[in-house]
Design a protein around this motif. Structure first.
Motif, mmCIF file in Angstrom:
data_model
loop_
_atom_site.group_PDB
_atom_site.id
_atom_site.type_symbol
_atom_site.label_atom_id
_atom_site.label_comp_id
_atom_site.label_asym_id
_atom_site.label_seq_id
_atom_site.Cartn_x
_atom_site.Cartn_y
_atom_site.Cartn_z
ATOM 1 N N ASP A 30 0.834 -1.212 0.000
ATOM 2 C CA ASP A 30 0.000 0.000 0.000
ATOM 3 C C ASP A 30 0.868 1.261 0.000
ATOM 4 O O ASP A 30 0.535 2.260 0.627
ATOM 5 N N GLN A 31 1.974 1.199 -0.727
ATOM 6 C CA GLN A 31 2.909 2.323 -0.765
ATOM 7 C C GLN A 31 2.984 2.933 -2.159
ATOM 8 O O GLN A 31 3.470 2.311 -3.097
ATOM 9 N N GLU A 37 -6.158 5.879 5.609
ATOM 10 C CA GLU A 37 -4.753 6.244 5.780
ATOM 11 C C GLU A 37 -3.895 5.802 4.599
ATOM 12 O O GLU A 37 -2.893 6.449 4.281
ATOM 13 N N HIS A 38 -4.269 4.714 3.951
ATOM 14 C CA HIS A 38 -3.460 4.208 2.846
ATOM 15 C C HIS A 38 -3.365 5.206 1.699
ATOM 16 O O HIS A 38 -2.341 5.276 1.013
ATOM 17 N N LYS A 49 -2.965 8.292 1.696
ATOM 18 C CA LYS A 49 -1.920 9.301 1.891
ATOM 19 C C LYS A 49 -0.566 8.809 1.387
ATOM 20 O O LYS A 49 0.321 9.624 1.088
ATOM 21 N N ASN A 50 -0.424 7.493 1.271
ATOM 22 C CA ASN A 50 0.854 6.940 0.821
ATOM 23 C C ASN A 50 1.148 7.258 -0.643
ATOM 24 O O ASN A 50 2.291 7.164 -1.081
#
Length: 203
Positions: A99-100, A164-165, A167-168
């Motif tokens: 998830d990056q 949150e993912h 934002k990666n």
């Protein structure tokens, strides 16, 4: 994915319960005049069957809905190899299991643990420079997690972890000069600037 939408605007339609017919009508008008390309995610093909792309990542989703989508004239894309094996008419794109950021390859997308994340990466692979999000509520409204009710597995997403993912991917979007605007009123997804759909479509 070839960059067929180079420097164009893509609208991504998710399953959030805030979706209205007025929004769909605005998007369709822009699509018909050639201003935008459209990706529908999962069941959103039912409210925008004229979209360019239907994306669904889960094998079980295709098992339940594949026959329903036969009349969908756009591209049908999945990151599930099993779904591709079961339904050869689907286009398969590899899903990178993390998830990056965004994929550095045209033939893959980052998983991000949610279809909306993957669809943004898909729009980037198609060459879109501006991406508008609709139906990305990422929260329950009136007891509903999706406009069509709960999914086939009756599981409610744990939105706060998935939010949150997103934002990666911000550093990669900035590096590639790609703008993502969340046009979902009241959305809990705070990774991207908010915008008004009509204004963003030039109305």
């Amino acid at each position: 994915m070839p960059p067929l939408w180079k420097n164009k605007t893509a609208v991504l339609i998710g399953g959030g319960p805030s979706i209205t017919q007025d929004q769909i009508d605005l998007i369709r008008e822009a699509h018909e005049n050639g201003s935008v390309y459209v990706i529908v995610i999962n069941n959103a093909y039912q409210i925008a069957p004229w979209a360019d792309v239907l994306y669904a990542c889960d094998e079980i989703w295709w098992k339940w809905y594949h026959n329903d989508t036969i009349d969908f004239n756009g591209l049908r894309i999945t990151s599930s190899l099993k779904a591709k094996q079961n339904y050869p008419d689907l286009i398969w794109i590899e899903g990178e299991a993390h998830d990056q950021g965004l994929s550095k390859r045209q033939d893959s997308i980052v998983n991000g643990r949610i279809g909306g994340y993957q669809a943004i990466n898909l729009a980037v692979n198609f060459g879109a420079k501006r991406i508008l999000l609709v139906g990305f509520d990422m929260r329950n409204i009136g007891g509903l997690s999706h406009w069509h009710g709960d999914h086939w597995n009756n599981q409610r997403p744990i939105w706060k972890h998935r939010i949150e993912h997103f934002k990666n991917m911000l550093p990669d979007l900035k590096e590639r000069n790609i703008e993502v605007i969340n046009c979902t009123p009241g959305s809990a997804l705070d990774a991207f600037p908010m915008g008004d759909l009509a204004n963003e479509l030039g109305h």
